[in-house]
Design an enzyme around this catalytic site. Structure first.
Site, PDB file in Angstrom:
ATOM      1  N   TRP A  32       7.439   3.335   0.311  1.00  0.00           N
ATOM      2  CA  TRP A  32       7.489   4.627  -0.171  1.00  0.00           C
ATOM      3  C   TRP A  32       7.387   5.611   1.068  1.00  0.00           C
ATOM      4  CZ3 TRP A  32       3.316   6.654  -4.269  1.00  0.00           C
ATOM      5  CH2 TRP A  32       4.007   7.750  -4.905  1.00  0.00           C
ATOM      6  N   SER A  45      10.968   9.748  -5.452  1.00  0.00           N
ATOM      7  CA  SER A  45      10.104   9.191  -6.657  1.00  0.00           C
ATOM      8  C   SER A  45      10.130   7.780  -7.022  1.00  0.00           C
ATOM      9  CB  SER A  45      10.591  10.125  -7.960  1.00  0.00           C
ATOM     10  OG  SER A  45      12.012   9.728  -8.257  1.00  0.00           O
ATOM     11  N   LYS A  79       5.524  -1.416 -10.700  1.00  0.00           N
ATOM     12  CA  LYS A  79       4.837  -0.269 -11.491  1.00  0.00           C
ATOM     13  C   LYS A  79       4.896   1.195 -10.896  1.00  0.00           C
ATOM     14  CE  LYS A  79       2.624  -3.013 -15.101  1.00  0.00           C
ATOM     15  NZ  LYS A  79       1.257  -3.459 -15.882  1.00  0.00           N
ATOM     16  N   GLY A  80       4.166   1.288  -9.391  1.00  0.00           N
ATOM     17  CA  GLY A  80       4.090   2.348  -8.895  1.00  0.00           C
ATOM     18  C   GLY A  80       3.040   3.115  -9.519  1.00  0.00           C
ATOM     19  N   PHE A 102      10.503  -6.069  -6.588  1.00  0.00           N
ATOM     20  CA  PHE A 102       9.489  -5.623  -5.359  1.00  0.00           C
ATOM     21  C   PHE A 102       8.670  -4.360  -5.499  1.00  0.00           C
ATOM     22  CE2 PHE A 102       9.529  -3.229  -1.335  1.00  0.00           C
ATOM     23  CZ  PHE A 102       8.477  -3.896  -0.566  1.00  0.00           C
ATOM     24  N   MET A 103       9.397  -3.596  -6.529  1.00  0.00           N
ATOM     25  CA  MET A 103       8.633  -2.331  -6.819  1.00  0.00           C
ATOM     26  C   MET A 103       8.592  -2.474  -8.284  1.00  0.00           C
ATOM     27  SD  MET A 103      11.032   0.834  -4.797  1.00  0.00           S
ATOM     28  CE  MET A 103      10.883   0.919  -3.239  1.00  0.00           C
ATOM     29  N   SER A 157       0.753  -1.095   0.052  1.00  0.00           N
ATOM     30  CA  SER A 157      -0.124   0.080  -0.032  1.00  0.00           C
ATOM     31  C   SER A 157       0.910   1.224  -0.071  1.00  0.00           C
ATOM     32  CB  SER A 157      -1.000   0.025   1.148  1.00  0.00           C
ATOM     33  OG  SER A 157      -1.854  -1.058   1.335  1.00  0.00           O
ATOM     34  N   GLY A 158       2.224   1.231  -0.294  1.00  0.00           N
ATOM     35  CA  GLY A 158       3.085   1.980  -0.257  1.00  0.00           C
ATOM     36  C   GLY A 158       3.889   2.315   1.046  1.00  0.00           C
ATOM     37  N   HIS A 175       2.397  -4.753   9.594  1.00  0.00           N
ATOM     38  CA  HIS A 175       1.364  -4.763   8.751  1.00  0.00           C
ATOM     39  C   HIS A 175       0.083  -5.481   9.755  1.00  0.00           C
ATOM     40  CE1 HIS A 175       3.132  -3.725   4.977  1.00  0.00           C
ATOM     41  NE2 HIS A 175       4.173  -4.781   5.008  1.00  0.00           N
TER      42      HIS A 175
END
Length: 339
Positions: free
Chosen positions: A58, A269, A297-298, A294-295, A54-55, A113
């Site tokens: 980030w 970013s 498309k974002g 792991f990352m 869920s970010g 989580h």
């Protein structure tokens, strides 16, 4: 609401249910969950709580950068899993992060989580400094007679509670969350492997690792007005990252130095983080990062490449049923979607 009834063979092999919630056997053993019930929260802890994919990372990077006064080299000196203690996650024979956290200097950066009922109970205690002050009020003497007693003064005690530890909850629209979490299962060694149809069914009934998206998000949305809780949407971060950074900065009391905001936005970013080995988990022992990064498309709106028309209609009905009284709504399509 059913999308599939097929049983996945390795679900029971690789996971177990504790307290009504499915967890990974290898990284979240029962002992970890039991020990967290006595884990002590400090008054200056910063706790990032999210449903998976869920970010989380980030937001962790934003907090890390702010924590180090926007010094990117210092913020990224350690891998993310060393900067934030992932409370409910233990790999092999490594010292559990919740044990490491006990000896960390303050302010500690924590991540989890877990569903509400499996979090350390102190997260829900009003852990605060208490300020008490007195006011002196004079009795009204307008109706006194010559024989009345001298005027009295009354002392009034006031108590003010001030929260110190802070919770940042990041929420992402459930359709994109489901798609990202499905792909995450494909790239993690010990997670069960599903077809998309089977995963969506399990996600909708809350029978995936970490349980129900609906229960977790509904609860933290209901807490969004608490002074020690900041509720942030992934879609807000995608649309206007600079505003979210300033919001987090104000919430934590860690200011952005003059002229640094644009640099933070660039550093945090998606493209920058995807190539940053200190945050992209490319060296994580349980990640098959080459086949399933792991990352990924974002973006906002990738769900349209996975959900059929029937699945979309059923999911929308389910969302309305589960979240009808919450008022929590999301942006599901971005104008800047990258295919």
């Amino acid at each position: 609401m059913e999308f599939s009834t097929k049983k996945i063979d390795d679900v029971e092999l690789n996971t177990h249910i504790v307290g009504g919630v499915r967890h990974r056997r290898q990284v979240t053993p029962r002992k970890v969950l039991q020990d967290l019930q006595t884990f002590e929260i400090r008054t200056d802890d910063v706790v990032v709580i999210t449903y998976p994919k869920s970010g989380t990372t980030w937001m962790q990077e934003i907090v890390s950068v702010l924590r180090h006064n926007c010094d990117f080299q210092k913020a990224d000196q350690d891998f993310m899993r060393e900067r934030f203690m992932f409370l409910d996650h233990q790999i092999g024979n490594e010292i559990a992060p919740y044990i490491k956290a006990k000896t960390q200097p303050s302010p500690r950066l924590l991540k989890t989580h877990l569903q509400k009922h499996q979090l350390p109970p102190q997260i829900f205690a009003k852990k605060a400094k208490v300020y008490m002050y007195f006011t002196c009020m004079k009795r009204n003497t307008s109706h006194q007679t010559p024989t009345s007693s001298p005027p009295h003064h009354f002392i009034s005690l006031h108590t003010v509670y001030s929260f110190f530890f802070q919770v940042i909850f990041v929420s992402r629209n459930p359709k994109d969350t489901a798609v990202s979490y499905f792909n995450f299962h494909l790239g993690v060694v010990d997670l069960p492997k599903y077809t998309w149809q089977d995963f969506l069914h399990s996600f909708c009934i809350g029978d995936v690792v970490y349980g129900s998206w609906f229960e977790m998000n509904a609860y933290w949305w209901s807490q969004r007005k608490q002074k020690h809780v900041l509720f942030v949407k992934y879609e807000e971060m995608h649309q206007d990252l600079s505003s979210v950074i300033l919001k987090v900065s104000k919430f934590l009391g860690w200011p952005v130095p003059d002229g640094k905001l644009a640099d933070i936005v660039l550093h945090c970013s998606f493209d920058s983080m995807k190539s940053n080995r200190k945050v992209n988990f490319s060296e994580h022992p349980l990640m098959n990062i080459e086949s399933y990064p792991f990352m990924r498309k974002g973006i906002v709106g990738d769900w349209i490449h996975y959900f059929t028309k029937t699945q979309t209609e059923k999911f929308d009905e389910l969302y309305e049923h589960k979240m009808q009284n919450t008022g929590l709504q999301f942006e599901y399509i971005s104008k800047t979607i990258r295919v």
